[in-house]
Design an enzyme around this catalytic site. Structure first.
Site, PDB file in Angstrom:
ATOM      1  N   HIS A   6       0.836  -1.210   0.000  1.00  0.00           N
ATOM      2  CA  HIS A   6       0.000   0.000   0.000  1.00  0.00           C
ATOM      3  C   HIS A   6       0.864   1.251   0.000  1.00  0.00           C
ATOM      4  CE1 HIS A   6      -3.352   2.693   1.143  1.00  0.00           C
ATOM      5  NE2 HIS A   6      -2.451   3.255   1.942  1.00  0.00           N
ATOM      6  N   GLU A   7       1.898   1.271   0.841  1.00  0.00           N
ATOM      7  CA  GLU A   7       2.778   2.448   0.888  1.00  0.00           C
ATOM      8  C   GLU A   7       3.526   2.616  -0.426  1.00  0.00           C
ATOM      9  OE1 GLU A   7       2.363   4.546   3.133  1.00  0.00           O
ATOM     10  OE2 GLU A   7       1.115   3.240   4.360  1.00  0.00           O
ATOM     11  N   HIS A  18       1.515   4.548  -2.828  1.00  0.00           N
ATOM     12  CA  HIS A  18       1.636   6.005  -2.727  1.00  0.00           C
ATOM     13  C   HIS A  18       2.860   6.512  -3.484  1.00  0.00           C
ATOM     14  CE1 HIS A  18      -1.720   6.632  -0.145  1.00  0.00           C
ATOM     15  NE2 HIS A  18      -1.226   5.979   0.884  1.00  0.00           N
ATOM     16  N   HIS A  69       2.926   9.191  -6.704  1.00  0.00           N
ATOM     17  CA  HIS A  69       3.761  10.387  -6.860  1.00  0.00           C
ATOM     18  C   HIS A  69       4.551  10.329  -8.157  1.00  0.00           C
ATOM     19  CE1 HIS A  69       3.329  12.716  -3.116  1.00  0.00           C
ATOM     20  NE2 HIS A  69       3.054  11.569  -2.559  1.00  0.00           N
TER      21      HIS A  69
END
Length: 228
Positions: free
Chosen positions: A99-100, A103, A107
């Site tokens: 999940h991280e 992110h 970006h």
């Protein structure tokens, strides 16, 4: 004496929803942190693999103390994994790490909602700090203009939560898709990771509902004063 108002029930309701969502994500995570993936891969290795596959080579992975303190820092270009995630082979840890990474990929690909969220952070911080002082000053002075300004400032927090929802849900979607396509997790393992990420996403939904209830309370308290 609006400090003692029945509308406090709205605040309490929002707090209860957040507490329930928080308890759910912890219980779900604790359940699946005891289920280890069949390949025996560590969460930090999964994160490294996902970053490489996405062509991201300028983001380093660090271990951070705490439990579920995982986050991606776009300014420092660091993906931080908590103690319970970093060195774990559990499907819960793999899901959180993925999940991280989602992110970080957002970006890199200039995902519009996350760009918008980052852009409004300074304005939201200012609004959150200034809203109640402006509302109280407006109430004391009987100024409708100040009350309206205070309500707008408070509404910025609602906007932030609204923008956050697609960011979090999209990061989880990316994570599950990659975990499935790369064969990192399969079957029940993938289902377990998805349950963990869904439970985590619901904490943001609960926060959204809570801030909406607070905005409703602000409108009840200060909106009617504005009309007096």
């Amino acid at each position: 004496m609006f400090f003692y108002d029945v509308t406090y029930g709205l605040v309490i309701l929002g707090a209860l929803l957040c507490m329930i969502a928080s308890a759910n994500v912890k219980s779900t995570y604790n359940r699946y942190k005891r289920v280890h993936n069949s390949r025996g891969v560590y969460a930090q290795d999964v994160a490294q693999q996902m970053l490489r596959e996405a062509g991201i080579y300028d983001v380093r992975i660090e271990r951070v103390s705490g439990d579920l303190t995982d986050h991606y820092d776009p300014k420092a270009k660091v993906l931080r994994l908590s103690d319970t995630v970093y060195g774990s082979t559990s499907v819960a840890a793999v899901g959180v790490a993925a999940h991280e990474c989602g992110h970080a990929i957002q970006h890199q690909q200039e995902y519009k909602p996350i760009q918008l969220r980052n852009a409004i952070v300074p304005i939201v911080n200012f609004g959150s700090n200034a809203a109640w002082p402006v509302l109280l000053l407006g109430a004391i002075m009987g100024s409708g203009v100040l009350l309206n300004i205070g309500i707008v400032l408070f509404s910025l927090a609602v906007l932030f939560q609204l923008v956050t929802l697609p960011v979090e849900f999209d990061a989880s979607r990316r994570a599950i898709t990659i975990l499935r396509q790369d064969g990192i997790l399969q079957g029940e393992e993938l289902g377990g990771a998805k349950k963990v990420l869904t439970a985590a996403a619901m904490t943001y939904v609960a926060s959204m509902v809570a801030i909406l209830l607070q905005l409703f309370r602000v409108l009840l308290l200060f909106g009617r004063r504005n009309n007096d």
